[in-house]
Scaffold this motif. Structure first.
Motif, PDB file in Angstrom:
ATOM      1  N   GLY A  79     -11.529  -1.341   1.343  1.00 38.19           N
ATOM      2  CA  GLY A  79     -10.335  -1.549   2.140  1.00 38.19           C
ATOM      3  C   GLY A  79     -10.619  -1.911   3.579  1.00 38.19           C
ATOM      4  O   GLY A  79     -11.770  -1.964   4.014  1.00 38.19           O
ATOM      5  N   TRP A  80      -9.561  -2.131   4.327  1.00 38.31           N
ATOM      6  CA  TRP A  80      -9.639  -2.583   5.710  1.00 38.31           C
ATOM      7  C   TRP A  80     -10.367  -1.610   6.622  1.00 38.31           C
ATOM      8  O   TRP A  80     -10.911  -2.013   7.647  1.00 38.31           O
ATOM      9  CB  TRP A  80      -8.237  -2.864   6.254  1.00 38.31           C
ATOM     10  CG  TRP A  80      -7.318  -1.672   6.204  1.00 38.31           C
ATOM     11  CD1 TRP A  80      -6.455  -1.352   5.195  1.00 38.31           C
ATOM     12  CD2 TRP A  80      -7.159  -0.653   7.194  1.00 38.31           C
ATOM     13  NE1 TRP A  80      -5.780  -0.191   5.483  1.00 38.31           N
ATOM     14  CE2 TRP A  80      -6.200   0.255   6.717  1.00 38.31           C
ATOM     15  CE3 TRP A  80      -7.748  -0.419   8.437  1.00 38.31           C
ATOM     16  CZ2 TRP A  80      -5.808   1.385   7.429  1.00 38.31           C
ATOM     17  CZ3 TRP A  80      -7.359   0.707   9.153  1.00 38.31           C
ATOM     18  CH2 TRP A  80      -6.394   1.593   8.651  1.00 38.31           C
TER      19      TRP A  80
ATOM     20  N   GLY B  91      -3.683  -0.413  -2.875  1.00 37.11           N
ATOM     21  CA  GLY B  91      -2.624  -1.201  -3.497  1.00 37.11           C
ATOM     22  C   GLY B  91      -3.019  -1.521  -4.927  1.00 37.11           C
ATOM     23  O   GLY B  91      -3.724  -0.751  -5.577  1.00 37.11           O
TER      24      GLY B  91
ATOM     25  N   ASP C 151      -2.770   4.662   2.502  1.00 38.79           N
ATOM     26  CA  ASP C 151      -2.499   3.467   3.308  1.00 38.79           C
ATOM     27  C   ASP C 151      -3.509   2.345   3.128  1.00 38.79           C
ATOM     28  O   ASP C 151      -3.344   1.271   3.690  1.00 38.79           O
ATOM     29  CB  ASP C 151      -2.367   3.828   4.786  1.00 38.79           C
ATOM     30  CG  ASP C 151      -3.662   4.286   5.433  1.00 38.79           C
ATOM     31  OD1 ASP C 151      -4.685   4.449   4.740  1.00 38.79           O
ATOM     32  OD2 ASP C 151      -3.647   4.492   6.665  1.00 38.79           O
ATOM     33  N   ASP C 152      -4.547   2.573   2.325  1.00 35.62           N
ATOM     34  CA  ASP C 152      -5.518   1.499   2.057  1.00 35.62           C
ATOM     35  C   ASP C 152      -5.652   1.217   0.565  1.00 35.62           C
ATOM     36  O   ASP C 152      -6.643   0.671   0.115  1.00 35.62           O
ATOM     37  CB  ASP C 152      -6.883   1.832   2.666  1.00 35.62           C
ATOM     38  CG  ASP C 152      -7.551   3.051   2.042  1.00 35.62           C
ATOM     39  OD1 ASP C 152      -6.866   3.855   1.365  1.00 35.62           O
ATOM     40  OD2 ASP C 152      -8.769   3.215   2.239  1.00 35.62           O
TER      41      ASP C 152
ATOM     42  N   THR D  50       0.869  -1.169   0.000  1.00 36.11           N
ATOM     43  CA  THR D  50       0.000   0.000   0.000  1.00 36.11           C
ATOM     44  C   THR D  50       0.907   1.220   0.000  1.00 36.11           C
ATOM     45  O   THR D  50       2.128   1.091  -0.082  1.00 36.11           O
ATOM     46  CB  THR D  50      -0.945   0.021   1.227  1.00 36.11           C
ATOM     47  OG1 THR D  50      -0.157  -0.047   2.419  1.00 36.11           O
ATOM     48  CG2 THR D  50      -1.936  -1.149   1.190  1.00 36.11           C
TER      49      THR D  50
ATOM     50  N   LEU E  92      -4.394  -3.391   8.120  1.00 41.94           N
ATOM     51  CA  LEU E  92      -4.205  -4.202   6.927  1.00 41.94           C
ATOM     52  C   LEU E  92      -3.852  -5.624   7.348  1.00 41.94           C
ATOM     53  O   LEU E  92      -3.142  -5.829   8.336  1.00 41.94           O
ATOM     54  CB  LEU E  92      -3.076  -3.586   6.098  1.00 41.94           C
ATOM     55  CG  LEU E  92      -2.789  -4.133   4.717  1.00 41.94           C
ATOM     56  CD1 LEU E  92      -3.964  -3.885   3.787  1.00 41.94           C
ATOM     57  CD2 LEU E  92      -1.531  -3.479   4.159  1.00 41.94           C
TER      58      LEU E  92
ATOM     59  N   ASN F 252      -9.578  -5.300   2.479  1.00 39.91           N
ATOM     60  CA  ASN F 252      -8.146  -5.271   2.753  1.00 39.91           C
ATOM     61  C   ASN F 252      -7.493  -4.043   2.132  1.00 39.91           C
ATOM     62  O   ASN F 252      -7.094  -3.144   2.847  1.00 39.91           O
ATOM     63  CB  ASN F 252      -7.454  -6.564   2.355  1.00 39.91           C
ATOM     64  CG  ASN F 252      -6.330  -6.931   3.319  1.00 39.91           C
ATOM     65  OD1 ASN F 252      -6.260  -6.417   4.429  1.00 39.91           O
ATOM     66  ND2 ASN F 252      -5.453  -7.825   2.906  1.00 39.91           N
ATOM     67  N   ALA F 253      -7.348  -3.969   0.825  1.00 36.55           N
ATOM     68  CA  ALA F 253      -6.817  -2.766   0.170  1.00 36.55           C
ATOM     69  C   ALA F 253      -7.535  -2.563  -1.155  1.00 36.55           C
ATOM     70  O   ALA F 253      -7.810  -3.524  -1.873  1.00 36.55           O
ATOM     71  CB  ALA F 253      -5.313  -2.900  -0.060  1.00 36.55           C
ATOM     72  N   TRP F 254      -7.858  -1.314  -1.445  1.00 29.48           N
ATOM     73  CA  TRP F 254      -8.422  -0.970  -2.748  1.00 29.48           C
ATOM     74  C   TRP F 254      -7.399  -1.303  -3.821  1.00 29.48           C
ATOM     75  O   TRP F 254      -6.189  -1.259  -3.570  1.00 29.48           O
ATOM     76  CB  TRP F 254      -8.748   0.515  -2.818  1.00 29.48           C
ATOM     77  CG  TRP F 254      -9.879   0.966  -1.962  1.00 29.48           C
ATOM     78  CD1 TRP F 254      -9.826   1.289  -0.632  1.00 29.48           C
ATOM     79  CD2 TRP F 254     -11.235   1.162  -2.371  1.00 29.48           C
ATOM     80  NE1 TRP F 254     -11.073   1.672  -0.199  1.00 29.48           N
ATOM     81  CE2 TRP F 254     -11.954   1.611  -1.242  1.00 29.48           C
ATOM     82  CE3 TRP F 254     -11.907   1.001  -3.581  1.00 29.48           C
ATOM     83  CZ2 TRP F 254     -13.316   1.905  -1.296  1.00 29.48           C
ATOM     84  CZ3 TRP F 254     -13.259   1.303  -3.628  1.00 29.48           C
ATOM     85  CH2 TRP F 254     -13.953   1.743  -2.504  1.00 29.48           C
TER      86      TRP F 254
END
Length: 197
Positions: free
Chosen positions: A164-165, A190, A187-188, A40, A120, A139-141
């Motif tokens: 995301g998370w 990837g 931070d969310d 991320t 995450l 989890n992550a976009w």
């Protein structure tokens, strides 16, 4: 990589997992944190450059042509290297033949606000969809290739898919979309890689 069957989109291949910090470090040279976590804090531009670097490492023709000022990128659709999925490809792979908002019970397929513990999680920790793709929701976009809106509103922004998370349940749907400026690293957010079939 998993071959995605033809249907609403032309056949293509997509990574079963998002790019992890371990793979990112292996290709780019450095990425802090647990190797099993999705990478991320990478911009859309970082994702494009990673795709080209991974292609070069694996002896494939890079898909993206980036101008000298890193202000414009074009997609060579005939190249055999790694790339970001298009938004249509991403949604088709996420749904894996389903029609509802999720490809399974959300708590079983996604890390999101209600079950992530506000952090995450390792890639692949939830059950995959019917075609074997993990973490398509939560989890992550995932960055996609597409521009969010080529007109005035959102012009220049790129599409994010999947949730995301730290997102509420309603953001973790196969149809949910978000946008971000291609130079921002969050931070969310990837990405996962695709290839032509």
């Amino acid at each position: 990589m998993i071959a995605v069957p033809a249907g609403e989109v032309a056949p293509f291949r997509l990574a079963a997992l998002p790019v992890t910090r371990g793979l990112y470090a292996e290709v780019i040279g450095w990425c802090p944190g647990d190797d099993r976590l999705p990478v991320t804090d990478v911009s859309w531009w970082d994702a494009v450059l990673f795709c080209n670097a991974l292609s070069a490492r694996d002896g494939l023709a890079p898909v993206y042509r980036v101008d000298a000022g890193a202000t414009c990128v074009t997609w060579d659709r005939g190249a055999d290297g790694y790339r970001l999925p298009s938004e249509a490809e991403w949604e088709y792979a996420c749904r894996a033949g389903t029609t509802g908002p999720h490809y399974g019970p959300l708590n079983e397929v996604a890390w999101y606000r209600d079950n992530s513990g506000d952090r995450l999680r390792a890639a692949g920790g939830k059950i995959p969809n019917a075609w074997g793709f993990h973490d398509m929701l939560g989890n992550a976009w995932d960055w996609c290739w597409d521009a969010y809106d080529t007109g005035g509103y959102g012009g220049g922004h790129r599409v994010l898919r999947g949730g995301g998370w730290c997102d509420e349940r309603w953001s973790c749907r196969a149809s949910a979309r978000r946008r971000s400026h291609p130079s921002l690293a969050l931070d969310d957010v990837g990405f996962r890689v695709a290839r032509n079939a």
